[in-house]
Enzyme design. Structure first.
Site, PDB file in Angstrom:
ATOM      1  N   ASP A  94       0.865  -1.187   0.000  1.00 55.42           N
ATOM      2  CA  ASP A  94       0.000   0.000   0.000  1.00 55.42           C
ATOM      3  C   ASP A  94       0.895   1.229   0.000  1.00 55.42           C
ATOM      4  O   ASP A  94       1.426   1.612   1.045  1.00 55.42           O
ATOM      5  CB  ASP A  94      -0.896   0.026   1.244  1.00 55.42           C
ATOM      6  CG  ASP A  94      -2.028  -0.987   1.170  1.00 55.42           C
ATOM      7  OD1 ASP A  94      -2.835  -0.891   0.239  1.00 55.42           O
ATOM      8  OD2 ASP A  94      -2.098  -1.862   2.052  1.00 55.42           O
ATOM      9  N   ARG A 102       4.152   2.781   2.959  1.00 55.27           N
ATOM     10  CA  ARG A 102       5.049   1.871   3.700  1.00 55.27           C
ATOM     11  C   ARG A 102       6.515   2.224   3.459  1.00 55.27           C
ATOM     12  O   ARG A 102       7.362   1.944   4.298  1.00 55.27           O
ATOM     13  CB  ARG A 102       4.804   0.420   3.280  1.00 55.27           C
ATOM     14  CG  ARG A 102       3.350  -0.013   3.230  1.00 55.27           C
ATOM     15  CD  ARG A 102       2.599   0.248   4.506  1.00 55.27           C
ATOM     16  NE  ARG A 102       1.226  -0.225   4.398  1.00 55.27           N
ATOM     17  CZ  ARG A 102       0.237   0.138   5.204  1.00 55.27           C
ATOM     18  NH1 ARG A 102       0.474   0.998   6.181  1.00 55.27           N
ATOM     19  NH2 ARG A 102      -0.982  -0.344   5.043  1.00 55.27           N
ATOM     20  N   ARG A 163      -7.118  10.539   1.942  1.00 56.33           N
ATOM     21  CA  ARG A 163      -6.683   9.517   0.985  1.00 56.33           C
ATOM     22  C   ARG A 163      -7.397   9.687  -0.358  1.00 56.33           C
ATOM     23  O   ARG A 163      -6.976   9.108  -1.362  1.00 56.33           O
ATOM     24  CB  ARG A 163      -6.936   8.119   1.545  1.00 56.33           C
ATOM     25  CG  ARG A 163      -6.161   7.815   2.812  1.00 56.33           C
ATOM     26  CD  ARG A 163      -6.647   6.530   3.464  1.00 56.33           C
ATOM     27  NE  ARG A 163      -6.441   5.380   2.622  1.00 56.33           N
ATOM     28  CZ  ARG A 163      -7.019   4.174   2.822  1.00 56.33           C
ATOM     29  NH1 ARG A 163      -7.867   4.014   3.848  1.00 56.33           N
ATOM     30  NH2 ARG A 163      -6.764   3.171   2.024  1.00 56.33           N
ATOM     31  N   LYS A 193      -9.320   1.518  -5.996  1.00 57.20           N
ATOM     32  CA  LYS A 193     -10.050   1.046  -4.818  1.00 57.20           C
ATOM     33  C   LYS A 193     -10.860   2.195  -4.207  1.00 57.20           C
ATOM     34  O   LYS A 193     -10.521   3.364  -4.439  1.00 57.20           O
ATOM     35  CB  LYS A 193      -9.075   0.448  -3.799  1.00 57.20           C
ATOM     36  CG  LYS A 193      -8.026   1.411  -3.243  1.00 57.20           C
ATOM     37  CD  LYS A 193      -7.043   0.683  -2.336  1.00 57.20           C
ATOM     38  CE  LYS A 193      -6.066   1.665  -1.684  1.00 57.20           C
ATOM     39  NZ  LYS A 193      -5.037   0.967  -0.878  1.00 57.20           N
ATOM     40  N   HIS A 194     -11.936   1.899  -3.478  1.00 53.61           N
ATOM     41  CA  HIS A 194     -12.487   0.631  -3.023  1.00 53.61           C
ATOM     42  C   HIS A 194     -13.891   0.504  -3.608  1.00 53.61           C
ATOM     43  O   HIS A 194     -14.779   1.229  -3.177  1.00 53.61           O
ATOM     44  CB  HIS A 194     -12.555   0.576  -1.520  1.00 53.61           C
ATOM     45  CG  HIS A 194     -11.284   0.938  -0.815  1.00 53.61           C
ATOM     46  ND1 HIS A 194     -10.855   2.244  -0.654  1.00 53.61           N
ATOM     47  CD2 HIS A 194     -10.333   0.149  -0.223  1.00 53.61           C
ATOM     48  CE1 HIS A 194      -9.714   2.260   0.030  1.00 53.61           C
ATOM     49  NE2 HIS A 194      -9.369   1.008   0.289  1.00 53.61           N
ATOM     50  N   HIS A 206     -12.193  -1.473   8.968  1.00 56.40           N
ATOM     51  CA  HIS A 206     -11.264  -2.251   9.767  1.00 56.40           C
ATOM     52  C   HIS A 206     -11.899  -2.633  11.101  1.00 56.40           C
ATOM     53  O   HIS A 206     -11.510  -3.624  11.732  1.00 56.40           O
ATOM     54  CB  HIS A 206      -9.980  -1.462  10.047  1.00 56.40           C
ATOM     55  CG  HIS A 206      -9.141  -1.239   8.830  1.00 56.40           C
ATOM     56  ND1 HIS A 206      -9.356  -0.191   7.959  1.00 56.40           N
ATOM     57  CD2 HIS A 206      -8.072  -1.915   8.340  1.00 56.40           C
ATOM     58  CE1 HIS A 206      -8.474  -0.239   6.988  1.00 56.40           C
ATOM     59  NE2 HIS A 206      -7.675  -1.275   7.193  1.00 56.40           N
ATOM     60  N   ASP A 277     -10.255  -6.397  -0.539  1.00 56.53           N
ATOM     61  CA  ASP A 277      -9.543  -5.770   0.562  1.00 56.53           C
ATOM     62  C   ASP A 277      -9.221  -6.869   1.570  1.00 56.53           C
ATOM     63  O   ASP A 277      -9.665  -8.018   1.431  1.00 56.53           O
ATOM     64  CB  ASP A 277     -10.411  -4.678   1.192  1.00 56.53           C
ATOM     65  CG  ASP A 277      -9.599  -3.566   1.844  1.00 56.53           C
ATOM     66  OD1 ASP A 277      -8.415  -3.808   2.160  1.00 56.53           O
ATOM     67  OD2 ASP A 277     -10.146  -2.468   2.047  1.00 56.53           O
TER      68      ASP A 277
END
Length: 539
Positions: A94, A102, A163, A193-194, A206, A277
């Protein structure tokens, strides 16, 4: 045209000859549709054994797997050399830019999607996609789970926010398609996405199961166009969202819904790989359990299932998922032809990426200049009732900042110091109250605001500061919606993040070295329309 069809058919036959689906065991097919997370920054024997047993189609890296560029290269090289697999792994990450990245440092700190939206320039998004793609490819990474093409139409959205490129369909569609073209130019796999759209929910998937109560007709106007644009731009993969849309998916989340996947395939004409996901997110694991939900996702039409780094489902459970797929095919619960179709899509995608041919990876390319350009063009001056600019060389400034983001305050103060401004940092939001009397503060004050819309204690404290020091400069360091919580500030800027390039640009803007030129990519309800932005003249 006929020649191209014949060439494409010969290419497909060559792929099937080298890795024929019909020659794979059921266990190998079940592994090929899985993308797995793992622990550690080096390959241990337990992980190596698990990968050789499951034979997954791919891996995904998280922050816990990353220490440095050289370490990532060494890790992925070790995995590819030591893990004995007949079909090459596709390694993903990601790397959206901004809050979700990351890989950091070394010219990889891009400001993020909403900052791009604030620039209004799709060319910047295309250039960022290209450089990010080259960077990741040089490390041994094949797929970026980006870009986010959700339209952030809900200011209370807890998981998308900055985002997203913004709340405007045209902006999100244009920026997303441009970034996809940049990834394509770098020969980097990417995924929009998404799907079918995560921007108008108020629950983080999440943590729970969001519900989007919107008609299909409305979604065709708001949520769907960026995905259509992504498909038209040639996006090779689309990631599904764990959200329930009663008008489309009934009581199921989109990841488990045949109707959602059918709409993507039939109405939008998408022929690439459908990704899920992470299935360990509580939106899925709480309601269906991961192994059963994976089978449901495959039945619905998902091709490649992600088992990410979720506490609810650690790597020790990955074998159970592979075995559950095998059991489902043997019992007739999952059609073998559906599994074969998913595997064929994945193998063709790997071939397109050059994984079977061992394509030479490019050298690392720095993106600092581009990141700085995006940052300097994105910072948006929302209000300026005080004298512009707010800082002068020789000033002594006080930064009132949340303790959890002290590193950003320190970096901003360092940049200001380079420009001739001294200062100090006063922290709040920790275990003890700030040891300062606001009335005693002399000189200009900068307030760092982070998610005040969901942090009433911090919002209350900063309101008290504004009452005593109404000329404080309010810096919305993440979501611009924080400005709706502190509308009284005489000077307010939206920064869309606190990456190093953004802090560098902010310091220069506060001193008038450069002129703020960004415009809001979202509406601030009751205050400012989308597209709003003012400025002051540079010296």
């Amino acid at each position: 045209m006929e020649f191209r069809r014949i060439a494409a058919a010969l290419g497909a036959l060559a792929l099937l000859a080298s890795s024929p689906v019909w020659a794979m065991t059921l266990e190998e097919k079940a592994g090929q549709v899985l993308a797995l997370s793992f622990s550690g920054t080096s390959l241990d024997e337990e992980t190596r054994f698990r990968l050789e047993e499951i034979k997954p189609g791919g891996l995904i890296l998280y922050g816990k797997n990353v220490e440095s560029l050289s370490q990532v290269r060494s890790l992925l090289s070790s995995i590819r050399e030591r893990v004995r697999l007949d079909i090459p792994l596709m390694v993903a990450v990601d790397q959206e830019g901004g809050t979700v990245a990351r890989i950091r440092g070394h010219g990889a700190d891009f400001p993020g999607n909403m900052a791009l939206g604030a620039t209004g320039d799709p060319d910047l998004a295309e250039r960022q996609g290209f450089i990010m793609g080259r960077q990741l490819k040089s490390l041994g990474i094949d797929l970026d789970y980006a870009p986010v093409v959700d339209v952030n139409s809900n200011p209370s959205n807890p998981i998308i926010g900055v985002r997203s490129f913004g709340d405007d369909v045209a902006t999100v569609s244009s920026m997303g398609a441009s970034m996809i073209k940049g990834f394509s130019r770098a020969r980097m796999g990417c995924s929009a996405k998404h799907f079918p759209g995560h921007g108008d929910v108020d629950i983080d998937s999440h943590l729970g199961l969001p519900v989007l109560n919107r008609s299909l007709e409305s979604m065709r106007y708001l949520e769907f166009p960026p995905f259509r644009s992504a498909v038209e731009a040639g996006v090779p993969a689309v990631m599904t969202a764990h959200i329930v849309v009663p008008s489309l998916t009934g009581e199921l989340p989109a990841t488990l819904s045949p109707e959602a996947i059918s709409l993507l395939r039939d109405e939008m004409g998408f022929e690439g790989v459908v990704l899920s996901d992470s299935m360990g997110m509580r939106a899925i694991s709480n309601g269906w359990g991961v192994p059963d939900a994976v089978v449901m996702a495959l039945r619905a039409g998902v091709d490649f299932v992600l088992l990410g780094a979720d506490p609810a489902f650690p790597p020790e459970g990955h074998r159970e998922v592979r075995d559950r797929i095998v059991e489902a095919v043997r019992s007739g619960e999952l059609d073998k032809a559906r599994l074969d179709d998913a595997v064929e899509r994945i193998l063709r995608w790997k071939d397109d990426m050059g994984l079977f041919s061992g394509e030479v990876r490019p050298d690392w390319v720095g993106g600092s200049a581009l990141a700085e350009e995006i940052a300097s063009r994105s910072v948006t001056l929302i209000r300026s009732d005080g004298p512009p600019p707010p800082l002068r060389k020789g000033d002594h400034v006080t930064l009132i900042w949340p303790e959890k983001r002290v590193a950003a305050a320190e970096l901003l103060l360092s940049r200001l110091s380079d420009l001739g401004v001294s200062g100090r940092i006063v922290l709040f939001g920790g275990r003890t109250a700030p040891d300062v009397n606001v009335n005693d503060i002399k000189g200009p004050v900068l307030m760092g605001c982070y998610d005040l819309v969901r942090d009433e204690p911090s919002a209350s404290f900063l309101r008290e500061v504004l009452e005593e020091k109404p000329d404080c400069v309010s810096l919305s360091m993440k979501t611009p919606y924080d400005l709706t919580v502190l509308p009284e500030a005489e000077t307010a800027l939206a920064c869309f993040g606190d990456t190093p390039p953004t802090l560098e640009a902010l310091a220069s803007i506060l001193l008038g070295e450069i002129r703020p030129s960004g415009h809001l990519p979202v509406e601030l309800p009751g205050l400012y329309p989308r597209g709003w932005g003012v400025s002051w003249s540079s010296r």
